[in-house]
Design an enzyme around this catalytic site. Structure first.
Site, mmCIF file in Angstrom:
data_model
loop_
_atom_site.group_PDB
_atom_site.id
_atom_site.type_symbol
_atom_site.label_atom_id
_atom_site.label_comp_id
_atom_site.label_asym_id
_atom_site.label_seq_id
_atom_site.Cartn_x
_atom_site.Cartn_y
_atom_site.Cartn_z
ATOM 1 N N GLY A 80 0.792 -1.224 0.000
ATOM 2 C CA GLY A 80 0.000 0.000 0.000
ATOM 3 C C GLY A 80 0.820 1.268 0.000
ATOM 4 O O GLY A 80 0.286 2.356 -0.212
ATOM 5 N N CYS B 6 -27.151 -9.745 -16.692
ATOM 6 C CA CYS B 6 -26.599 -9.342 -17.984
ATOM 7 C C CYS B 6 -27.588 -9.698 -19.095
ATOM 8 O O CYS B 6 -28.119 -10.809 -19.151
ATOM 9 C CB CYS B 6 -25.265 -10.052 -18.226
ATOM 10 S SG CYS B 6 -24.630 -9.865 -19.908
ATOM 11 N N CYS C 65 -25.737 -12.637 -21.342
ATOM 12 C CA CYS C 65 -25.393 -13.974 -20.842
ATOM 13 C C CYS C 65 -26.166 -14.335 -19.578
ATOM 14 O O CYS C 65 -25.997 -15.431 -19.047
ATOM 15 C CB CYS C 65 -23.888 -14.086 -20.598
ATOM 16 S SG CYS C 65 -23.338 -13.222 -19.124
ATOM 17 N N CYS D 176 -22.494 -7.427 -19.367
ATOM 18 C CA CYS D 176 -21.246 -7.601 -18.633
ATOM 19 C C CYS D 176 -20.209 -6.599 -19.107
ATOM 20 O O CYS D 176 -20.008 -6.425 -20.313
ATOM 21 C CB CYS D 176 -20.670 -8.998 -18.896
ATOM 22 S SG CYS D 176 -21.486 -10.308 -18.012
ATOM 23 N N CYS E 149 -18.287 -12.724 -20.223
ATOM 24 C CA CYS E 149 -19.577 -12.796 -20.884
ATOM 25 C C CYS E 149 -19.517 -13.843 -22.012
ATOM 26 O O CYS E 149 -20.405 -14.691 -22.161
ATOM 27 C CB CYS E 149 -19.935 -11.429 -21.453
ATOM 28 S SG CYS E 149 -21.680 -11.224 -21.861
#
Lengths: 235, 258, 296
Positions: free
Chosen positions: C35, C244, C247, C269, C275
């Site tokens: 970080g 979606c 899909c 997606c 997808c």
């Protein structure tokens, strides 16, 4: 009789630096004591240094030499040498002061100005306000003024606020600088009555009173300040 | 009476090259005590304030602070993390220009809440409630809680800055000309507010001002500075009513009477 | 005179070896201090700032001849940025490229994390525009660095407080700040906050490169990544009302696609590879067509 205040060999000279360093001796060799339950009055012509003495006892003026001994709590403190915070503590608990003029704080009501010293001693604000209200009504200050800041009050009204503020606590020493100067006869009588009550409660009072009549009514003994005058001593 | 001072300043000096910022200043500050530092511009009072509050590093001398555990710590040798933590919890600093002490682009509520979040408060509702309490204590309406200080008047900004500093119940607050640059009527209100808060919270404070009336109203004790040195020091009403040094007499005699 | 074939060519993966060494050192330091923003001597790249120069330098420094690279932009493999960066590395490193998340060893991304969970050995390289999460409220870099060093993160919550005060909820939806390994607060680059939980204890190594700002930071595998929030306003990811359209996937991040000028739209997606995989496996959404039919 206990003497909670002893002033010993005190001298004070003002140096006016803006006047080429002129030295202005005011008083020298001041010696007196204030007795509990009595009213001692500083007497003498104006300019003799009465006010200066009162202010030195309150710690408001510095002291060049000598001692101002005050019985504070269980000890004796020399105010001429005390630290600022000791003086503040003495003012909070031991020495009260009614000055000639009220120093007005913006936006604070007359009632709260009077109640403040009691609140600072640790009394609940509500109780302190109730005590303040008693005193103000006794001094005949119209109730509609209590909630207002005293900036716009007349001289007599301001003085009564000032007196109430000085008398509200039960300090063992009370200094009075012309407390009755701008009062009418009726209120003057109230103040005299209040002074008598303080005496009975064992307070040592030290004051300046120009009013002959008031002075004779309350003074237990008069301290002639002219004998401490440094100017005559110098002359 | 507290038997220990809160702050011990000994022999503090700060030089700017060959010029003196302030020199050989020593004093103690006690809990609940308000100390005014007065003097004209360039007298070193702000330098002294900054050295004492560790915003500037002094060249000589030390500042010791009594921590909440009762131990005195030398601020110059304290780790920076700890010092910064102290500054945003146990201390406050009120700047003359509120923009220096506020975040002008975040709301009043967040300005007050920041110190709480910095010490780990993580409950939005409680932070907001505390911020609201403080806004009303400094006489800012609750309806302004989501406004940015940019939309506030000078007096309001200064009151917001005070609330932001006091929210963590500090024991010591530094103020640099807190009423400078405000209208007289706004000044009076602010002074009264500060006076009340200092009294109610038992705060110790060091107030730098060139205005003797401000010193009279707020402080118990005062120091007069000239050319970087403390030339007179004592009970506020004593210094003002019975000034002894030539310069102090000049200052006092220069006050305009209304 | 030299023949055309002997003309100076690019070093493998464009950057010279000394530069890669320098960047790898920065990466190692970043991994050692999860970080923390490690400064590095960012180079001029043959593309403008804002096109992923930070991510490209990180990728160039870790890429080996055996790696398989995938590049996505907003989840898609076929957008301009993704296509040109993929082409760049094909040309200068001649590595294998793929659009399949599972096949890639290095994935460079702009603004998304693939839906398919990443696995051990994979490296996800983020392109970062502004690495400093505190800048929003504290513009002084000297001060923000000090705040990181002393772990003074109250300011981060001031930002969230403002969000709630203004909108009634935390309205930050992307670049949502996180705390890494219980120490540093980090800007996860402008990924949707939907993806934040995927960073938490990910099996893959996550590297962040900011070219213009000259910073690299990292989340090593299995590291704690916690999104900042308030007790009474806990962190939440976006929820979508419908699956979606192509899909039928649920619990994935969807993009809005405008279909006509009469207000017609669909949500599909954002991760094109995911997808496609699903459609190949026979999943059909509301507006989708079965793959077999489409072939006819």
């Amino acid at each position: 009789m206990p003497t909670p205040l002893v002033v010993s060999e005190v001298a004070k000279t003002f140096t006016m630096h803006l006047r080429g360093g002129t030295r202005l001796p005011v008083i020298a060799n001041v010696n007196f004591a204030a007795t509990a339950g009595q009213c001692s009055v500083l007497g003498g012509p104006s300019g003799a240094g009465k006010s200066s003495i009162l202010k030195m006892v309150f710690g408001n003026y510095s002291v060049d030499t000598g001692q101002i001994l005050v019985k504070h709590r269980d000890q004796v403190i020399d105010l001429a040498r005390a630290e600022p915070r000791q003086i503040l503590e003495v003012r909070r608990e031991t020495i009260g002061y009614v000055s000639q003029f009220l120093r007005v704080v913006p936006r604070i009501s007359a009632l709260d100005i009077v109640a403040e010293p009691l609140a600072q001693e640790g009394v609940e604000m509500e109780d302190a306000r109730a005590r303040a209200a008693d005193l103000l009504s006794r001094l005949n200050l119209p109730e509609e003024l209590w909630a207002l800041p005293p900036a716009t009050f007349s001289g007599g009204e301001q003085q009564r606020v000032n007196i109430a503020r000085g008398f509200i606590t039960s300090h063992s020493i009370l200094l009075l600088d012309e407390p009755t100067a701008s009062l009418d006869a009726q209120n003057r009588d109230v103040v005299i009555e209040m002074i008598e009550e303080k005496k009975r409660a064992g307070t040592a009072l030290l004051g300046i009173f120009h009013d002959e009549d008031v002075r004779t009514r309350i003074a237990d003994h008069v301290i002639d300040v002219s004998k401490f005058s440094a100017r005559e001593l110098a002359a | 009476m507290n038997s220990q001072p809160l702050l011990k300043v000994s022999d503090l000096s700060k030089f700017y090259g060959g010029r003196i910022g302030c020199t050989k200043v020593s004093f103690d500050l006690w809990p609940g005590e308000v100390l005014a530092i007065v003097g004209e511009s360039g007298s070193g009072k702000t330098t002294l304030l900054n050295c004492v509050s560790t915003r500037l590093t002094a060249d000589v001398g030390s500042v010791e602070y009594r921590m909440r555990d009762g131990q005195f710590r030398n601020l110059a040798t304290m780790a920076e993390a700890e010092r910064r933590f102290l500054m945003r919890t146990d201390w406050g600093f009120v700047h003359q220009n509120p923009a220096d002490g506020l975040r002008m682009t975040v709301s009043a509520g967040a300005n007050v809440g920041e110190r709480l979040m910095a010490i780990g408060d993580r409950h939005y509702g409680q932070i907001r409630e505390t911020a609201g309490d403080w806004l009303s204590r400094v006489e800012i309406g609750l309806d302004r809680i989501d406004d940015q200080p940019r939309a506030f008047s000078g007096g309001m900004r200064q009151r917001l800055q005070i609330a932001r500093n006091l929210v963590t119940a500090p024991r010591l607050v530094f103020m640099d000309e807190p009423t400078g640059g405000l209208d007289v009527s706004v000044q009076a209100r602010l002074l009264d507010l500060i006076r009340g808060l200092v009294q109610d919270l038992g705060l110790a404070a060091i107030v730098v001002t060139h205005d003797l009336a401000v010193a009279r109203l707020l402080s118990h004790r005062m120091m007069v500075m000239k050319d970087g040195q403390v030339i007179e020091h004592g009970l506020t009403d004593r210094v003002l009513d019975d000034p002894r040094e030539p310069y102090t007499q000049l200052l006092v005699s220069s006050i305009l009477q209304v | 005179m030299t023949s055309a074939g002997n003309l100076a060519t690019y070093n493998f993966a464009y950057l010279d070896e000394q530069t890669k060494r320098m960047i790898r050192r920065a990466i190692l330091k970043a991994i050692a201090i999860p970080g923390y923003q490690v400064p590095f001597a960012s180079r001029e790249m043959p593309m403008p700032y804002g096109w992923g120069t930070g991510g490209v330098q990180v990728t160039a420094s870790i890429l080996g001849p055996d790696d398989t690279l995938k590049v996505i932009d907003q989840g898609a493999d076929d957008t301009t940025n993704a296509v040109s960066i993929r082409a760049f590395f094909q040309k200068v490193a001649n590595v294998k490229v793929t659009t399949k998340t599972g096949e890639a060893t290095v994935i460079q991304t702009r603004h998304r994390i693939p839906e398919e969970p990443l696995t051990e050995g994979q490296v996800l390289v983020y392109q970062v525009p502004i690495p400093e999460p505190l800048r929003f409220l504290e513009p002084r870099e000297t001060e923000t660095r000090k705040m990181h060093a002393l772990e003074e993160y109250g300011l981060m919550h001031v930002k969230l407080y403002e969000d709630i005060a203004r909108n009634g909820h935390i309205a930050t939806t992307y670049a949502y700040p996180v705390k890494v390994g219980e120490r540093y607060v980090m800007d996860p680059s402008p990924i949707p906050k939907f993806d934040n939980p995927k960073m938490h204890r990910s099996q893959a190594l996550q590297l962040f490169g900011a070219g213009r700002e000259k910073r690299i930071y990292a989340i090593p595998p299995h590291t704690e990544v916690v999104s900042l929030d308030f007790e009474d306003y806990p962190f939440e990811i976006q929820k979508f009302e419908k699956p979606c359209a192509l899909c039928g996937a649920e619990n994935v991040y969807l993009d809005e696609v405008v279909l006509d000028d009469k207000g017609g739209r669909m949500f599909v997606c954002s991760d094109t590879d995911h997808c496609e995989d699903r459609r190949n496996a026979g999943h059909v959404g509301e507006l989708g067509v079965a793959q077999t039919e489409a072939a006819e």
